[in-house]
Design a protein around this motif. Structure first.
Motif, PDB file in Angstrom:
ATOM      1  N   ASP A 156       0.827  -1.205   0.000  1.00 51.09           N
ATOM      2  CA  ASP A 156       0.000   0.000   0.000  1.00 51.09           C
ATOM      3  C   ASP A 156       0.861   1.256   0.000  1.00 51.09           C
ATOM      4  N   GLU A 157       1.939   1.233   0.773  1.00 56.10           N
ATOM      5  CA  GLU A 157       2.833   2.397   0.842  1.00 56.10           C
ATOM      6  C   GLU A 157       3.487   2.657  -0.509  1.00 56.10           C
ATOM      7  N   GLU A 158       3.916   1.608  -1.191  1.00 53.94           N
ATOM      8  CA  GLU A 158       4.533   1.779  -2.512  1.00 53.94           C
ATOM      9  C   GLU A 158       3.531   2.307  -3.527  1.00 53.94           C
ATOM     10  N   LEU A 159       2.315   1.781  -3.487  1.00 51.09           N
ATOM     11  CA  LEU A 159       1.278   2.269  -4.401  1.00 51.09           C
ATOM     12  C   LEU A 159       1.013   3.751  -4.175  1.00 51.09           C
ATOM     13  N   ALA A 160       0.983   4.165  -2.909  1.00 48.48           N
ATOM     14  CA  ALA A 160       0.727   5.568  -2.589  1.00 48.48           C
ATOM     15  C   ALA A 160       1.831   6.474  -3.119  1.00 48.48           C
ATOM     16  N   GLY A 161       3.033   5.918  -3.282  1.00 54.06           N
ATOM     17  CA  GLY A 161       4.150   6.718  -3.766  1.00 54.06           C
ATOM     18  C   GLY A 161       4.286   6.763  -5.268  1.00 54.06           C
ATOM     19  N   MET A 162       3.468   5.996  -5.990  1.00 55.48           N
ATOM     20  CA  MET A 162       3.573   5.920  -7.447  1.00 55.48           C
ATOM     21  C   MET A 162       2.787   7.043  -8.111  1.00 55.48           C
ATOM     22  N   TRP A 163       2.294   6.799  -9.299  1.00 58.23           N
ATOM     23  CA  TRP A 163       1.502   7.773 -10.046  1.00 58.23           C
ATOM     24  C   TRP A 163       0.133   7.935  -9.378  1.00 58.23           C
ATOM     25  N   TRP A 199      16.930   0.425 -15.878  1.00 56.88           N
ATOM     26  CA  TRP A 199      15.971   1.326 -15.233  1.00 56.88           C
ATOM     27  C   TRP A 199      16.668   2.576 -14.705  1.00 56.88           C
ATOM     28  N   GLU A 200      17.794   2.404 -14.048  1.00 53.08           N
ATOM     29  CA  GLU A 200      18.490   3.552 -13.468  1.00 53.08           C
ATOM     30  C   GLU A 200      18.993   4.495 -14.556  1.00 53.08           C
ATOM     31  N   ASP A 201      19.511   3.940 -15.635  1.00 48.16           N
ATOM     32  CA  ASP A 201      19.963   4.780 -16.744  1.00 48.16           C
ATOM     33  C   ASP A 201      18.795   5.570 -17.331  1.00 48.16           C
ATOM     34  N   PHE A 202      17.666   4.894 -17.512  1.00 50.10           N
ATOM     35  CA  PHE A 202      16.503   5.565 -18.085  1.00 50.10           C
ATOM     36  C   PHE A 202      15.986   6.662 -17.162  1.00 50.10           C
ATOM     37  N   GLU A 203      15.758   6.331 -15.903  1.00 52.80           N
ATOM     38  CA  GLU A 203      15.192   7.310 -14.980  1.00 52.80           C
ATOM     39  C   GLU A 203      16.114   8.517 -14.813  1.00 52.80           C
ATOM     40  N   SER A 204      17.409   8.285 -14.759  1.00 53.96           N
ATOM     41  CA  SER A 204      18.341   9.400 -14.612  1.00 53.96           C
ATOM     42  C   SER A 204      18.401  10.244 -15.878  1.00 53.96           C
ATOM     43  N   TRP A 237       9.389   7.215  -8.655  1.00 56.28           N
ATOM     44  CA  TRP A 237      10.300   6.103  -8.929  1.00 56.28           C
ATOM     45  C   TRP A 237      10.937   5.595  -7.641  1.00 56.28           C
ATOM     46  N   LEU A 238      11.628   6.472  -6.917  1.00 53.53           N
ATOM     47  CA  LEU A 238      12.416   6.047  -5.759  1.00 53.53           C
ATOM     48  C   LEU A 238      11.546   5.554  -4.610  1.00 53.53           C
ATOM     49  N   ASN A 239      10.394   6.165  -4.412  1.00 48.81           N
ATOM     50  CA  ASN A 239       9.542   5.816  -3.280  1.00 48.81           C
ATOM     51  C   ASN A 239       8.329   4.986  -3.664  1.00 48.81           C
ATOM     52  N   GLY A 240       8.228   4.658  -4.951  1.00 51.84           N
ATOM     53  CA  GLY A 240       7.069   3.909  -5.407  1.00 51.84           C
ATOM     54  C   GLY A 240       7.415   2.670  -6.195  1.00 51.84           C
ATOM     55  N   TYR A 241       7.708   2.817  -7.471  1.00 50.95           N
ATOM     56  CA  TYR A 241       7.786   1.638  -8.336  1.00 50.95           C
ATOM     57  C   TYR A 241       9.186   1.075  -8.557  1.00 50.95           C
TER      58      TYR A 241
END
Length: 256
Positions: A156-163, A199-204, A237-241
């Motif tokens: 639930d916490e991760e979902l809350a941090g996403m979109w 993922w890290e390359d893309f997000e950055s 990203w960091l706090n969600g998915y």
């Protein structure tokens, strides 16, 4: 630093692909596709068409069409095609992919854009998207699909941090996604997933130009709005998915 007419850095200027995809993985995927010598390639939600252009470069007998609704991305694709001598073999068309009649073709690319094949007024339906992809490819042809999946059930916490509005039904497990492809008449010839490094390359890279610009111009009239957007995206990203949402790359073969 390159600055656009708006005074902001260029949109997504540090990205090669609009997704967590390394050049090495793309080369392997393209090699498998080009080995089938496709005559025509359709890219759904192509963006600036980097993958499409690389497929055409690897399959010199192929013609390509990329469709998207973002005029800025399409213009970037046309410029890249000119630079690489591919302008006579590819068209970038600004139109919706919903119900498109641009198939069937020998190969379809749909990388992170299956929502373009679904009713925008309804929740995203990967089963419907896969049926559309099967409709758009000839028997024996290839579909290269990039699709999100849950690597594990989010908390639930991760979902809350996403979109905004994120919920567990937004994605399937990898196994369930592959099962839907089979049900749609597509055999999974190759199954692979984006790595943590991709993922890290893309997000950055997604935010790189913006972050550098914000550091250089903290008092710009557009800085507060731009900073809020970048911070929100990074936090999702960091706090969600992060390490919860995966990206599958499926090379699928259409059943005769």
């Amino acid at each position: 630093m390159v600055i656009s007419e708006s005074g902001l850095p260029p949109r997504l200027g540090s990205l090669t692909f609009h997704g967590p995809l390394s050049a090495a993985r793309a080369t392997r995927m393209i090699g498998r596709l080009a080995a089938e010598a496709p005559a025509d390639v359709l890219d759904i939600g192509c963006g600036w068409g980097e993958m499409l252009l690389r497929v055409l470069d690897g399959a010199p007998g192929a013609q390509g069409i990329g469709i998207d609704i973002n005029a800025e991305d399409l213009a970037r694709g046309r410029a890249l095609a000119e630079e690489r001598g591919l302008a006579d073999r590819v068209r970038f068309v600004e139109e919706s992919a919903l119900g498109t009649d641009r198939g069937p073709v020998d190969a379809v690319l749909c990388l992170g854009s299956s929502q373009a094949l679904c009713d925008p007024g309804q929740p995203h339906d990967p089963a419907a998207a896969l049926r559309e992809l099967r409709r758009l490819v000839r028997p024996g042809g290839r579909v290269v699909l990039g699709e999100g999946f849950w690597e594990r059930t989010p908390t639930d916490e991760e979902l809350a941090g996403m979109w905004p509005g994120a919920h567990r039904g937004d994605h399937l497990s990898l196994g369930a996604l592959v099962d839907l492809a089979i049900e749609a008449g597509l055999r999974p010839a190759w199954i692979e997933t984006a790595s943590a490094e991709e993922w890290e390359d893309f997000e950055s890279a997604y935010r790189y130009d913006t972050e550098v610009w914000l550091a250089a111009y903290p008092d710009h009239p557009l800085a507060a709005e731009t900073r809020e957007r970048a911070d929100r995206q990074r936090s999702a990203w960091l706090n969600g998915y992060r390490r919860v949402l995966g990206l599958a790359y499926l090379t699928l073969v259409a059943v005769a």
